[in-house]
Design an enzyme around this catalytic site. Sequence first.
Site, short mmCIF file in Angstrom:
data_model
loop_
_atom_site.label_atom_id
_atom_site.label_comp_id
_atom_site.label_asym_id
_atom_site.label_seq_id
_atom_site.Cartn_x
_atom_site.Cartn_y
_atom_site.Cartn_z
N TYR A 145 0.80 -1.21 0.00
CA TYR A 145 0.00 0.00 0.00
C TYR A 145 0.84 1.27 0.00
O TYR A 145 0.30 2.35 -0.03
CB TYR A 145 -0.94 0.02 1.22
N VAL A 148 6.66 3.19 4.32
CA VAL A 148 6.67 3.56 5.74
C VAL A 148 7.99 4.27 6.03
O VAL A 148 9.06 3.78 5.65
CB VAL A 148 6.52 2.31 6.65
N ASP A 260 -5.23 -12.86 9.58
CA ASP A 260 -3.99 -12.88 8.80
C ASP A 260 -2.77 -12.80 9.73
O ASP A 260 -1.83 -12.06 9.46
CB ASP A 260 -3.99 -11.73 7.79
N1 LIG Z 1 4.81 0.92 13.22
C1 LIG Z 1 5.83 0.47 12.49
N2 LIG Z 1 7.09 0.62 12.91
C2 LIG Z 1 8.11 0.17 12.17
N3 LIG Z 1 7.99 -0.45 11.00
C3 LIG Z 1 6.75 -0.62 10.52
C4 LIG Z 1 5.61 -0.17 11.23
N4 LIG Z 1 4.50 -0.49 10.51
C5 LIG Z 1 4.94 -1.10 9.40
N5 LIG Z 1 6.29 -1.19 9.40
C6 LIG Z 1 7.11 -1.81 8.39
O1 LIG Z 1 6.83 -1.24 7.14
C7 LIG Z 1 6.77 -2.24 6.13
C8 LIG Z 1 5.46 -2.20 5.36
O2 LIG Z 1 4.41 -2.02 6.27
P1 LIG Z 1 3.01 -2.71 6.16
O3 LIG Z 1 3.17 -4.17 6.40
O4 LIG Z 1 2.14 -2.01 7.11
O5 LIG Z 1 2.60 -2.39 4.69
P2 LIG Z 1 1.37 -3.03 3.96
O6 LIG Z 1 1.25 -2.36 2.68
O7 LIG Z 1 0.17 -3.02 4.86
O8 LIG Z 1 1.92 -4.50 3.86
P3 LIG Z 1 1.21 -5.74 3.24
O9 LIG Z 1 1.69 -5.75 1.85
O10 LIG Z 1 1.76 -6.89 4.07
O11 LIG Z 1 -0.25 -5.55 3.42
C9 LIG Z 1 7.03 -3.53 6.86
O12 LIG Z 1 8.40 -3.79 6.73
C10 LIG Z 1 6.74 -3.27 8.29
O13 LIG Z 1 7.49 -4.06 9.16
#
Ligand SMILES: Nc1ncnc2c1ncn2[C@@H]1O[C@H](COP(=O)(O)OP(=O)(O)OP(=O)(O)O)[C@@H](O)[C@H]1O
Length: 611
Positions: A145, A148, A260
């Site tokens: 999405y 970060v 999940d």
């Molecule tokens: N609060 C946080 N602190 C540190 N790192 C974070 C945090 N939230 C997410 N990350 C890191 O950022 C990256 C991407 O985050 P996230 O998993 O939320 O994305 P996503 O798009 O929801 O992922 P997915 O494709 O699994 O749905 C991951 O490496 C995760 O570990």
Amino acid sequence: MGGRARSLIRWLRHHRSRRVSSASSSSSSHLTAHTNTSSATTATSDLRARSLPQPQDDHVDWEQEQQQEEEELADGPESDPEGYIVLDREGEAGSLRVALPRAPARTNPPPRMDPGKKTSESEFFTEYGELNRYQVSEVIGKGSYGVVAAAIDTQTGERVAIKKINDVFDHVSDATRILREIKLLRLLRHPDIVQIKHIMLPPSRREFRDIYVVFELMESDLHQVIKANDDLTPEHHQFFLYQLLRGMKYIHAASVFHRDLKPKNILANADCKLKICDFGLARVSFNDGAPSAIFWTDYVATRWYRAPELCGSFFSKYTPAIDIWSVGCIFAEMLTGRPLFPGKNVVHQLDLMTDVLGTPSAESLAKIRNEKARRYLSNMRKKPKVPLTKKFPGIDPMALHLLERLLAFDPKDRPTADEALTDPYFNGLANSEREPIAQPISKLEFEFEKRKLGKDDVRELIYREILEYHPQMLQEYLRGGDQMSFMYPSGVDRFKQQFAHLEKGGAKGEKSSPQLRQNASLPRERAIGNKHGDSDYQVKLNAGEKPVHASVTDGISKPLMSARSLLKSETMSASKCIGEIKNKDVSSARPLTTSVDAADGVSQKIAQLKT
Ligand SMILES: Nc1ncnc2c1ncn2[C@@H]1O[C@H](COP(=O)(O)OP(=O)(O)OP(=O)(O)O)[C@@H](O)[C@H]1O
């Protein structure tokens, strides 16, 4: 949904892993396959989520799965557990290591004021303060999405993680997932669940496309911790599982199913604190007679951690026990350092499960609704149950006994999170009376799940959700004010520029892009560059090379990746983690005094062990 769309979904589902499989002979061909199929899979993802409850049996084409399984077993393809080829975070470690420049100077225009509106200066500056509030330092992760970044909240001095979610409304299904996630994370407040601290106010109520969600910053995730630490102690195992179950007890009490759970969705700190994240696939169950089938819509949770009842739509209704199964799989991975059931497809997944658990009882088999799945399991050669103490010699038998309970084939035989916490394994640590549970979530919050939403509907709902973090504007919104989005400045434009700069690789000019969205929530375990011998070992190597007490909290300009790799360090000692947890929980305003007691319990236990 029309028949053609349904056929397209089926066709794509049945063919994508074959396509991927045939393109899997090299890393570069993985990437090519992914790129070439991206538009098709985007369509699938969108269609899948838009569809109403799907036929219960369209998850698995048993014959095809079996045939494919044979091919896959012969070829050893490098597909991920959903059959997609995906980029791995570790595979992108290079981009994560880059120390990124400080945020550019503010470029936003001065705020436009409504001359007719009475706004005190302090009220105004509360909203205005957002412009300068966060100093973004570096990209720390990428998901499907968006990106970060680590940042510092200049108001509080806290380090935070800001997730930029791009083009939220390109697909209504994605936007709905985001809405669900931010709503649940607002409603579920618990020390074992990652907290949203803030969401930036979009510049325009009706036209915004991106959102910026501010989380508490965590240093790593459980996947990394397990990979980088081959010497986790029994105290670590126990304390990790304790937190997971305590979090699940709270979540399930709110009638929420996470759906999940996997090591990558459990964030971790060097002080051994774990926090559950990624609620995009979660659902609230209101027990109001709504068809359980709706829960099956777009079910794409990670196969390796997927309960048997989800491998082919076995039972008519699912329960929180699906999460308990995942917790069991995660626990086994902590204990052994490797995934317990790394199935290559659903059939293989069931084979691996039955290799350990034995073939299911006639009673369990009789409950399976899907005829082909039932036939497959009934005709399978009879396999005896393998005692876990035999499979995993040298591991604490009490831990294995609880693991066996968590991994019961029949969901009704699994303990609830609450019951699991009373297992003798947690003697001296758990105190179930003082482990808080959530208040039920109001049905009104999730009314939107019942109707078909258009883009504008979701935008409005997300905007309304964002206003929860902007109380003054929320009041105005509730009073029916409409022009307000033009009266307050938004920090978002400035962030857009900062993130764009970081995403381009900043000064180093390194280019990287987020994972393709169609892989949302799909696993990364078998992705390129994520096998023993490459990036994980690199992480270990780094840990060895830099015996620093590194953590992202040491300084915002330090690349977080090094902090992550350094989780394999003396900071992971149980005594350290307990000490810090005590302090942290005392200082936090959260309603959990029990973790202090729990930590005391572990402290004492560890102290006893050490004397
Ligand atoms: N609060 C946080 N602190 C540190 N790192 C974070 C945090 N939230 C997410 N990350 C890191 O950022 C990256 C991407 O985050 P996230 O998993 O939320 O994305 P996503 O798009 O929801 O992922 P997915 O494709 O699994 O749905 C991951 O490496 C995760 O570990």
